[in-house]
Design a protein around this motif. Structure first.
Motif, PDB file in Angstrom:
ATOM      1  N   ASP A 176       0.848  -1.188   0.000  1.00  0.00           N
ATOM      2  CA  ASP A 176       0.000   0.000   0.000  1.00  0.00           C
ATOM      3  C   ASP A 176       0.887   1.244   0.000  1.00  0.00           C
ATOM      4  OD1 ASP A 176       0.620   0.807   2.742  1.00  0.00           O
ATOM      5  OD2 ASP A 176      -0.742  -0.775   3.401  1.00  0.00           O
ATOM      6  N   SER A 177       0.294   2.393  -0.281  1.00  0.00           N
ATOM      7  CA  SER A 177       1.077   3.610  -0.468  1.00  0.00           C
ATOM      8  C   SER A 177       1.878   3.971   0.769  1.00  0.00           C
ATOM      9  CB  SER A 177       0.149   4.767  -0.852  1.00  0.00           C
ATOM     10  OG  SER A 177      -0.287   4.643  -2.193  1.00  0.00           O
ATOM     11  N   ALA A 178       1.257   3.904   1.935  1.00  0.00           N
ATOM     12  CA  ALA A 178       1.954   4.273   3.171  1.00  0.00           C
ATOM     13  C   ALA A 178       3.138   3.346   3.424  1.00  0.00           C
ATOM     14  CB  ALA A 178       0.984   4.242   4.350  1.00  0.00           C
ATOM     15  N   GLU A 179       2.947   2.066   3.165  1.00  0.00           N
ATOM     16  CA  GLU A 179       4.007   1.083   3.366  1.00  0.00           C
ATOM     17  C   GLU A 179       5.177   1.338   2.418  1.00  0.00           C
ATOM     18  OE1 GLU A 179       4.539  -3.803   3.078  1.00  0.00           O
ATOM     19  OE2 GLU A 179       2.766  -2.807   2.242  1.00  0.00           O
ATOM     20  N   ILE A 180       4.870   1.603   1.162  1.00  0.00           N
ATOM     21  CA  ILE A 180       5.931   1.827   0.180  1.00  0.00           C
ATOM     22  C   ILE A 180       6.655   3.137   0.461  1.00  0.00           C
ATOM     23  CG2 ILE A 180       6.383   2.303  -2.260  1.00  0.00           C
ATOM     24  CD1 ILE A 180       4.279   0.256  -2.973  1.00  0.00           C
ATOM     25  N   LEU A 181       5.926   4.180   0.807  1.00  0.00           N
ATOM     26  CA  LEU A 181       6.566   5.457   1.118  1.00  0.00           C
ATOM     27  C   LEU A 181       7.509   5.321   2.306  1.00  0.00           C
ATOM     28  CD1 LEU A 181       6.878   8.465   0.547  1.00  0.00           C
ATOM     29  CD2 LEU A 181       4.865   8.873   1.990  1.00  0.00           C
ATOM     30  N   ASP A 182       7.074   4.615   3.325  1.00  0.00           N
ATOM     31  CA  ASP A 182       7.939   4.385   4.484  1.00  0.00           C
ATOM     32  C   ASP A 182       9.179   3.581   4.090  1.00  0.00           C
ATOM     33  OD1 ASP A 182       8.357   4.358   7.511  1.00  0.00           O
ATOM     34  OD2 ASP A 182       8.309   2.206   7.084  1.00  0.00           O
ATOM     35  N   PHE A 183       8.995   2.585   3.245  1.00  0.00           N
ATOM     36  CA  PHE A 183      10.120   1.780   2.769  1.00  0.00           C
ATOM     37  C   PHE A 183      11.137   2.649   2.030  1.00  0.00           C
ATOM     38  CE2 PHE A 183      11.927  -0.461  -0.924  1.00  0.00           C
ATOM     39  CZ  PHE A 183      12.633  -1.476  -0.300  1.00  0.00           C
ATOM     40  N   LEU A 184      10.652   3.542   1.181  1.00  0.00           N
ATOM     41  CA  LEU A 184      11.543   4.403   0.408  1.00  0.00           C
ATOM     42  C   LEU A 184      12.309   5.363   1.313  1.00  0.00           C
ATOM     43  CD1 LEU A 184       9.202   5.208  -2.614  1.00  0.00           C
ATOM     44  CD2 LEU A 184      11.167   3.663  -2.605  1.00  0.00           C
ATOM     45  N   LYS A 185      11.614   5.939   2.279  1.00  0.00           N
ATOM     46  CA  LYS A 185      12.272   6.878   3.193  1.00  0.00           C
ATOM     47  C   LYS A 185      13.332   6.158   4.025  1.00  0.00           C
ATOM     48  CE  LYS A 185       9.769  10.568   2.244  1.00  0.00           C
ATOM     49  NZ  LYS A 185      10.345  11.811   1.675  1.00  0.00           N
ATOM     50  N   THR A 186      12.975   4.980   4.517  1.00  0.00           N
ATOM     51  CA  THR A 186      13.908   4.202   5.332  1.00  0.00           C
ATOM     52  C   THR A 186      15.132   3.783   4.516  1.00  0.00           C
ATOM     53  OG1 THR A 186      12.081   3.357   6.680  1.00  0.00           O
ATOM     54  CG2 THR A 186      14.151   2.143   6.766  1.00  0.00           C
ATOM     55  N   SER A 187      14.910   3.551   3.212  1.00  0.00           N
ATOM     56  CA  SER A 187      15.999   3.120   2.332  1.00  0.00           C
ATOM     57  C   SER A 187      16.755   4.298   1.724  1.00  0.00           C
ATOM     58  CB  SER A 187      15.439   2.228   1.210  1.00  0.00           C
ATOM     59  OG  SER A 187      14.758   1.110   1.738  1.00  0.00           O
ATOM     60  N   ASP A 188      16.443   5.512   2.182  1.00  0.00           N
ATOM     61  CA  ASP A 188      17.142   6.734   1.764  1.00  0.00           C
ATOM     62  C   ASP A 188      16.981   7.028   0.278  1.00  0.00           C
ATOM     63  OD1 ASP A 188      18.601   9.008   2.432  1.00  0.00           O
ATOM     64  OD2 ASP A 188      20.515   8.097   1.860  1.00  0.00           O
ATOM     65  N   PHE A 189      15.755   6.827  -0.229  1.00  0.00           N
ATOM     66  CA  PHE A 189      15.440   7.216  -1.597  1.00  0.00           C
ATOM     67  C   PHE A 189      14.926   8.654  -1.628  1.00  0.00           C
ATOM     68  CE2 PHE A 189      15.657   2.787  -2.660  1.00  0.00           C
ATOM     69  CZ  PHE A 189      15.809   2.735  -4.045  1.00  0.00           C
ATOM     70  N   GLN A 190      15.321   9.373  -2.661  1.00  0.00           N
ATOM     71  CA  GLN A 190      14.658  10.623  -3.003  1.00  0.00           C
ATOM     72  C   GLN A 190      13.355  10.275  -3.714  1.00  0.00           C
ATOM     73  OE1 GLN A 190      15.705  14.539  -5.660  1.00  0.00           O
ATOM     74  NE2 GLN A 190      16.325  12.545  -6.456  1.00  0.00           N
ATOM     75  N   VAL A 191      12.248  10.879  -3.313  1.00  0.00           N
ATOM     76  CA  VAL A 191      10.952  10.589  -3.917  1.00  0.00           C
ATOM     77  C   VAL A 191      10.518  11.784  -4.762  1.00  0.00           C
ATOM     78  CG1 VAL A 191       8.527  10.044  -3.490  1.00  0.00           C
ATOM     79  CG2 VAL A 191      10.305   9.087  -1.996  1.00  0.00           C
ATOM     80  N   LEU A 192      10.413  11.558  -6.079  1.00  0.00           N
ATOM     81  CA  LEU A 192       9.965  12.583  -7.015  1.00  0.00           C
ATOM     82  C   LEU A 192       8.556  12.235  -7.474  1.00  0.00           C
ATOM     83  CD1 LEU A 192      13.163  13.055  -9.243  1.00  0.00           C
ATOM     84  CD2 LEU A 192      12.465  14.383  -7.234  1.00  0.00           C
ATOM     85  N   GLY A 193       7.591  13.061  -7.119  1.00  0.00           N
ATOM     86  CA  GLY A 193       6.208  12.797  -7.470  1.00  0.00           C
ATOM     87  C   GLY A 193       5.763  13.625  -8.660  1.00  0.00           C
ATOM     88  N   ALA A 194       5.216  12.966  -9.670  1.00  0.00           N
ATOM     89  CA  ALA A 194       4.733  13.667 -10.859  1.00  0.00           C
ATOM     90  C   ALA A 194       3.325  14.184 -10.594  1.00  0.00           C
ATOM     91  CB  ALA A 194       4.740  12.727 -12.062  1.00  0.00           C
ATOM     92  N   ALA A 195       3.141  15.508 -10.704  1.00  0.00           N
ATOM     93  CA  ALA A 195       1.839  16.096 -10.397  1.00  0.00           C
ATOM     94  C   ALA A 195       1.640  17.375 -11.183  1.00  0.00           C
ATOM     95  CB  ALA A 195       1.721  16.379  -8.900  1.00  0.00           C
ATOM     96  N   LEU A 196       0.400  17.662 -11.533  1.00  0.00           N
ATOM     97  CA  LEU A 196       0.081  18.913 -12.221  1.00  0.00           C
ATOM     98  C   LEU A 196       0.281  20.083 -11.269  1.00  0.00           C
ATOM     99  CD1 LEU A 196      -3.179  17.888 -14.119  1.00  0.00           C
ATOM    100  CD2 LEU A 196      -0.907  18.237 -15.096  1.00  0.00           C
ATOM    101  N   GLY A 197       0.752  21.184 -11.811  1.00  0.00           N
ATOM    102  CA  GLY A 197       0.956  22.363 -10.981  1.00  0.00           C
ATOM    103  C   GLY A 197       2.064  22.175  -9.973  1.00  0.00           C
ATOM    104  N   ALA A 198       2.982  21.267 -10.270  1.00  0.00           N
ATOM    105  CA  ALA A 198       4.076  20.987  -9.343  1.00  0.00           C
ATOM    106  C   ALA A 198       5.077  22.143  -9.357  1.00  0.00           C
ATOM    107  CB  ALA A 198       4.750  19.683  -9.714  1.00  0.00           C
ATOM    108  N   SER A 199       6.024  22.066  -8.458  1.00  0.00           N
ATOM    109  CA  SER A 199       6.896  23.211  -8.237  1.00  0.00           C
ATOM    110  C   SER A 199       7.965  23.396  -9.304  1.00  0.00           C
ATOM    111  CB  SER A 199       7.556  23.097  -6.857  1.00  0.00           C
ATOM    112  OG  SER A 199       8.225  21.857  -6.731  1.00  0.00           O
ATOM    113  N   ILE A 200       8.466  22.301  -9.927  1.00  0.00           N
ATOM    114  CA  ILE A 200       9.530  22.465 -10.915  1.00  0.00           C
ATOM    115  C   ILE A 200       9.281  21.577 -12.131  1.00  0.00           C
ATOM    116  CG2 ILE A 200      11.266  23.061  -9.164  1.00  0.00           C
ATOM    117  CD1 ILE A 200      12.410  20.211  -9.542  1.00  0.00           C
TER     118      ILE A 200
END
Length: 266
Positions: A176-200
């Motif tokens: 699930d999303s929360a589980e994967i996000l926690d896994f990525l943070k714990t594994s020291d991944f940079q998370v780049l989210g694709a979204a409309l109206g994003a900052s860069i």
């Protein structure tokens, strides 16, 4: 060796149930794989068949023994009519395999390089899109594809078909999303989210460190879990009337920008 010439045969009917019903596949931990190329890719990915069904008029049995090395695998031969009845596609080289499903837990992932580049797909709905994402991941040599909040069955025949077997060539994990996000943070991944109206704009992000590119659905995009949890939101500038594109196309643009920054190819 058993020869099956009737579509009323219990094994034939069972294969039909597994092909049609994801609930039955998940319950029994199996899936039906069709085609010589797909079977070769599955074998190279560590999958093993429980049983082989082949049509001698289309595929010589020696191929199963000499090319695939499956001389010890249980098998049955099918008449052309039975094979045609079971085959999901028109021409698939005369072989159908009953396969055991893989283990797609996050903790099974092993990184082959210190700065992995991976794709996260949140709640993908269409089997064709999942298959296309897997093909792109294979073409790019990604370290893994993570599927968050999967709505269906990873072994849907349409996913296997549209991925042209790349389901077996790319490490895939599900959670699930929360589980994967926690896994990525714990594994020291940079998370780049694709979204409309994003900052860069997407090409101004730095993909050279361990990076997870996250894409959402075409209809609603990323949920708040990923928008709030991402280290950086990125967007693909749009020059037309519509404000979105097919998720597999968008993912390919982002992935290959990451590869460009990493010096791919060469």
């Amino acid at each position: 060796m058993k020869f099956i010439s009737s579509i009323q045969n219990p094994e034939v009917r069972q294969i039909e149930h597994w092909n049609r019903k994801s609930r039955n596949r998940r319950r029994d931990g199996v899936f039906v794989l069709e085609g010589l190329r797909e079977l070769q890719l599955a074998l190279s990915g560590g999958y093993q068949p429980e049983k082989l069904y082949f049509c001698p008029e289309i595929l010589d049995e020696s191929v199963l023994n000499d090319i695939l090395g499956l001389e010890d695998c249980s098998r049955a031969s099918l008449s052309p009519d039975v094979y045609g009845h079971l085959a999901y596609r028109g021409k698939t080289e005369g072989v159908i395999a009953l396969m055991r499903t893989g283990d797609h837990r996050l903790q099974n992932l092993i990184w082959k390089r210190k700065n992995p580049l991976i794709l996260v797909a949140e709640a993908p709905e269409k089997p064709g899109n999942i298959g296309a994402l897997l093909r792109t991941a294979d073409a790019a040599g990604l370290d893994a594809v993570l599927i968050a909040d999967l709505k269906g069955d990873l072994y849907n025949p349409n996913i296997i078909r549209s991925s042209v077997g790349c389901l077996f060539t790319v490490p895939v994990a599900i959670g699930d999303s929360a589980e994967i996000l926690d896994f990525l943070k714990t594994s020291d991944f940079q998370v780049l989210g694709a979204a409309l109206g994003a900052s860069i704009p997407y090409h101004k992000a730095d993909y050279t460190r361990a990076t997870a590119i996250v894409v959402g659905t075409e209809a609603t995009g990323l949920t708040s879990v990923w928008k709030e949890g991402a280290d950086q939101l990125i967007e693909i500038p749009m020059g037309g009337v519509i404000d979105s594109m097919n998720v597999s196309v968008a993912a390919a643009i982002l992935i290959f920008e990451g590869l460009r920054q990493r010096g791919f190819p060469g």
